[in-house]
Design an enzyme around this catalytic site. Structure first.
Site, short mmCIF file in Angstrom:
data_model
loop_
_atom_site.label_atom_id
_atom_site.label_comp_id
_atom_site.label_asym_id
_atom_site.label_seq_id
_atom_site.Cartn_x
_atom_site.Cartn_y
_atom_site.Cartn_z
N HIS B 67 1.33 -10.83 6.76
CA HIS B 67 1.76 -9.62 6.06
C HIS B 67 3.21 -9.75 5.58
CE1 HIS B 67 3.72 -5.58 6.34
NE2 HIS B 67 2.73 -5.25 5.54
N GLU B 70 3.30 -11.82 2.56
CA GLU B 70 2.84 -11.01 1.40
C GLU B 70 4.02 -10.22 0.81
OE1 GLU B 70 2.17 -6.81 0.96
OE2 GLU B 70 0.58 -7.32 2.40
N HIS B 71 4.81 -9.56 1.65
CA HIS B 71 5.97 -8.83 1.15
C HIS B 71 6.95 -9.77 0.44
CE1 HIS B 71 6.41 -4.62 2.99
NE2 HIS B 71 5.15 -4.96 3.19
N GLU B 142 7.89 0.26 8.33
CA GLU B 142 6.45 0.38 8.07
C GLU B 142 5.69 0.42 9.40
OE1 GLU B 142 4.88 -2.82 5.67
OE2 GLU B 142 2.90 -1.88 5.45
#
Lengths: 423, 434
Positions: B67, B70-71, B142
């Site tokens: 993840h 991905e960012h 997040e």
């Protein structure tokens, strides 16, 4: 195609081959006069969603929808400005994708007639069925209480409670528990009757259809002429001189900082298009000042965004942050607004944000439901504009106009949900 | 190029595999305004133990790195991919699941430019100490946002019961502690192993011209050098599992208004390969509909008794290496609700007797839902699961549902519902001590 069925009742047909479904919306709109109507209308919407004379419980409704090949049906409540709408929304697959002749449209029209006009009542006392009523009332109270568990929503509601001066506006759209507790089955049934007679009705059907399909639907929706017209649909309030400030403590991992502003610009009036560009530049886009500075550059938040409600002249910012950064983030937000007042935006960003707005606008027509809602909005506001005109108006917005919008923005309320509870 | 006609729905799917191994699916929807493109790599949060490219030894990377990667792919040395998409008014986004990472755009104009941006930003990694450090703050927020969501806690609490001490029980984004260990070098290691074109696919749907699009994609890819495709060595998630691991019950006290309870069923049976796997999934969907939907035998009675309300729901998840079902709701009687849910599961064979007409309704329901989901470009592309079901798209689903029988459901119920695979997790209100 749009037509006036009778006074206060309109019907529109959107012919399109884009989708594999037929979608029908029937909406009941009124101007709210008392905040207790919010709870009343939510409860009625819930009751009509789960019961009717022919389908007295949700199993029978669910079975009927399954029989119609996974048709979906639901009621919604929505407040826009001073208006409140209960919507009946129905979707089914177009017959041509199914085997045999299912004639789903006729079944859909009969189904909607049943759920709208034949509620589950106890005769002859003329009230909603007591058992169903009590269950739905209890469920709604439970639902309202669990909203508190969603902290982003909770913070936003607290901000609105602090910002709005009018009790109808500062109450959440689904109403409050005290009002709900006071409603009985008889009162609800009387309100339902009044709604059936007096609310403005907008019917929209969309799909691969012909004119006679709309006529057939209308024979099942025998609404009578309305006596009253909708009054002023926009909500406005004056600027207050003191900024409302509230802080609340809860034990949380993340704190929420929300800010409300007065922005005296209304839907599709002068400066409206400049206000859309302003909001996209402020916090409405990944190219915006809030996203780039609060999130990307300063690493203060995962979300930091702004929204503009042109039916209530209400602009607000939402962020999720560390409690200790509150003052810093507040200053950052203020700085972003000031930089828009002074026009500190590159030509490139300015043009890109406009392009993004145009893409969003065009994309609406790829959603059957969104295009139908716009149709209803155009009818109610009586300002319908062509897509090309909308694009021209956005293209024509200048940076100077955006600066002027930014100057009209007035800070009114700050709500802080402090996650670091002192124990 | 392979051309597949779906006559019932008036759709045509075009598929090709490029020399570098990238699989491309194209589905024209001329009546639409948008073009939607999604580039997916077969790599997610579960793939935390693997052999780096050109190496044989396995390495273990911190939780949440897929993840994080991905960012970070969006940000380059001198620009951000969001800004490039912004030039063309396009929307862009990305998301990471347990087994996949996807990057997407949607645009109404300049599709060629957007497509190039998508392929280029995903295929040109740039990670630096500075940008990695900065992202930790954003992702930290997040993670904290989700930690405050009781429904999220309920779901991951259940995964912790069903798959304890595995990456599946950890938030896809990892934890504040695990992402603190992420470095640019580790990101490159993951990137090089999993972002090989042969491990990826591109799905484009909406307004498009197949020939034109093909030439754009081929040109873009031919201009880049890729190391020759290598077989990825990763520890297959299913091989790390033992059935005895399942924790039957746990609870947590949080600041909630009403108790929440969830029953989970971990799939201990073996899912058939290819399209039969898709049939298996759809059969379970029908089974759960017959047991737990509003149309099921027991729902109404429980609703009337106030044991469950409209918050009640169920879902079945199947990805590479795992499958499970969860059934949950808010309720004043969490114990009673979970007992009822388990009772229905254990009694499934009896419930399914003489349910032929109910079964046919369930079949219609599912067929209608899938046809309805064809309205959305995003659904068409996002539901494509690549290798998992042998490249099936949602247009393949309806004929499979039509062939399923009530006997298939009884059989699957027997295989899937095992008492040792059942677990309960609850979120209860904190005891009031005021």
């Amino acid at each position: 195609m749009q037509k006036q069925v009778t006074t206060g009742v309109t019907a529109a047909l959107i012919e399109t081959k884009q989708f594999k479904t037929t979608k029908i919306n029937v909406s009941f709109t009124t101007i709210l006069e008392d905040k207790s109507e919010l709870a009343m209308r939510t409860l009625i919407a819930n009751l009509l969603e789960v019961s009717s004379q022919k389908y007295p419980n949700q199993k029978l409704i669910s079975d009927k929808l399954a029989e119609m090949y996974g048709a979906s049906f639901g009621t919604t409540v929505n407040r826009r400005g001073r208006m409140h709408t209960i919507g009946f929304s129905f979707t089914c697959v177009n017959d041509k994708y199914l085997q045999g002749n299912q004639n789903l449209l006729t079944q859909a029209a009969e189904f909607l007639q049943e759920v709208i006009f034949n509620p589950l009542v106890t005769s002859p006392q003329a009230k909603f069925d007591l058992q169903t009523f009590a269950r739905q009332k209890e469920n709604l109270i439970n639902y309202i209480q669990t909203i508190k568990e969603n902290k982003q929503t909770y913070a936003s509601l607290q901000l609105q409670a602090g910002y709005f001066l009018d009790t109808i506006q500062y109450t959440p759209v689904y109403g409050d528990v005290t009002d709900l507790e006071n409603i009985n089955a008889k009162m609800a049934y009387e309100y339902y009757q009044k709604m059936l007679q007096e609310d403005t009705i907008n019917i929209v059907i969309s799909g691969d259809l012909i004119t006679s399909d709309l006529s057939e639907l209308l024979t099942h929706l025998p609404f009578e002429a309305r006596k009253k017209q909708l009054g002023d649909i926009y909500y406005t309030q004056n600027i207050t001189n003191t900024v409302y400030q509230k802080e609340e403590k809860q034990s949380l991992n993340q704190s929420k900082l929300d800010v409300a502003y007065h922005l005296p610009i209304s839907y599709r009036t002068e400066n409206y298009y400049a206000a859309l560009v302003f909001n996209a530049l402020f916090g409405g886009s990944v190219l915006s000042k809030l996203f780039i500075n609060v999130r990307e550059k300063e690493s203060m938040a995962y979300y930091a965004s702004s929204n503009f409600d042109s039916f209530r002249q209400f602009l607000y910012v939402q962020t999720g942050i560390e409690a200790q950064n509150k003052e810093h983030v507040l200053r950052l937000i203020e700085r972003q607004l000031n930089s828009l007042i002074s026009g500190d935006v590159s030509v490139e960003t300015f043009e890109n944000v406009k392009k993004e707005l145009l893409t969003d606008y065009e994309s609406r027509y790829d959603s059957q439901g969104t295009a139908m809602l716009q149709q209803v909005m155009d009818t109610i506001t009586q300002v319908s504009i062509q897509a090309t005109e909308w694009e021209e108006k956005i293209a024509a917005v200048t940076l100077e106009e955006v600066c002027n919008v930014a100057k009209m923005v007035n800070l009114q309320a700050v709500y802080f949900l402090n996650g670091e509870e002192s124990s | 190029m392979r051309v597949k006609e779906y006559e019932q729905f008036g759709e045509t799917l075009y598929t090709l595999v490029l020399p570098n191994g990238l699989k491309v699916n194209m589905l024209p929807r001329p009546n639409f305004h948008k073009t939607y493109g999604i580039l997916t790599t077969n790599y997610g949060s579960l793939d935390s133990t693997f052999a780096p490219l050109d190496k044989d030894e396995l390495c273990k990377v911190p939780d949440g790195i897929a993840h994080f990667l991905e960012h970070k792919l969006f940000e380059k040395k001198n620009y951000d991919a969001f800004d490039l998409f912004g030039k063309y008014g396009a929307d862009a986004n990305a998301y990471t699941s347990f087994t996949r990472t996807s990057y997407l755009f949607s645009a109404t104009k300049n599709v060629k430019e957007c497509l190039d941006i998508l392929l280029d930003f995903v295929q040109t990694p740039y990670f630096s100490d500075e940008t990695v450090a900065k992202e930790k703050g954003i992702i930290g927020q997040e993670i904290k946002m989700y930690d405050d969501d009781p429904n999220w806690r309920l779901f991951f609490g259940m995964l912790g019961n069903l798959y304890p001490n595995t990456p599946l029980s950890v938030d896809i984004a990892g934890s504040v502690e695990s992402i603190a260990q992420i470095t640019p070098e580790l990101l490159y290691t993951c990137y090089n192993a999993f972002y090989q074109p042969s491990n990826m696919n591109l799905f484009i749907v909406g307004r498009l011209d197949v020939e034109e699009l093909t030439s754009w994609i081929e040109k873009n890819q031919s201009l880049k050098d890729f190391p020759s495709a290598q077989k990825i060595q990763r520890v297959q998630f299913e091989n790390t599992l033992e059935s005895v691991d399942i924790i039957p019950y746990r609870m947590i006290e949080l600041d909630v208004q009403r108790p929440k309870t969830m029953v989970g069923i971990r799939g201990l049976d073996v899912v058939p390969e290819g399209r039969d796997g898709l049939k298996y999934k759809l059969t379970i969907d029908l089974l759960l509909y017959l047991l737990y939907s509003e149309s099921s035998k027991n729902y109404l009675e429980l609703y009337k008794r106030g044991i469950l309300d409209d918050s009640f729901g169920y879902e079945f998840q199947i990805e590479r290496g795992f499958h499970f079902a969860v059934i949950s709701g808010d309720t004043k009687n969490p114990q009673e609700l979970s007992n009822e849910i388990i009772g229905i599961a254990e009694n499934a064979q009896n419930i399914l007797v003489n349910q032929q007409s109910e079964f046919q309704l369930a079949q219609r329901e599912l067929i209608g839902r899938y046809i309805t989901s064809m309205n959305s470009l995003e659904s068409i592309a996002n539901q494509y699961a690549g290798d998992l079901f042998e490249d099936a798209t949602i247009f393949d689903v309806v004929p499979i549902i039509e062939k399923i029988t009530l006997d298939d459901i009884k059989k699957v119920a027997q295989d899937f519902i095992r008492s040792e695979a059942v677990s309960v997790y609850q979120v209860l209100p904190k005891e009031d001590v005021k």
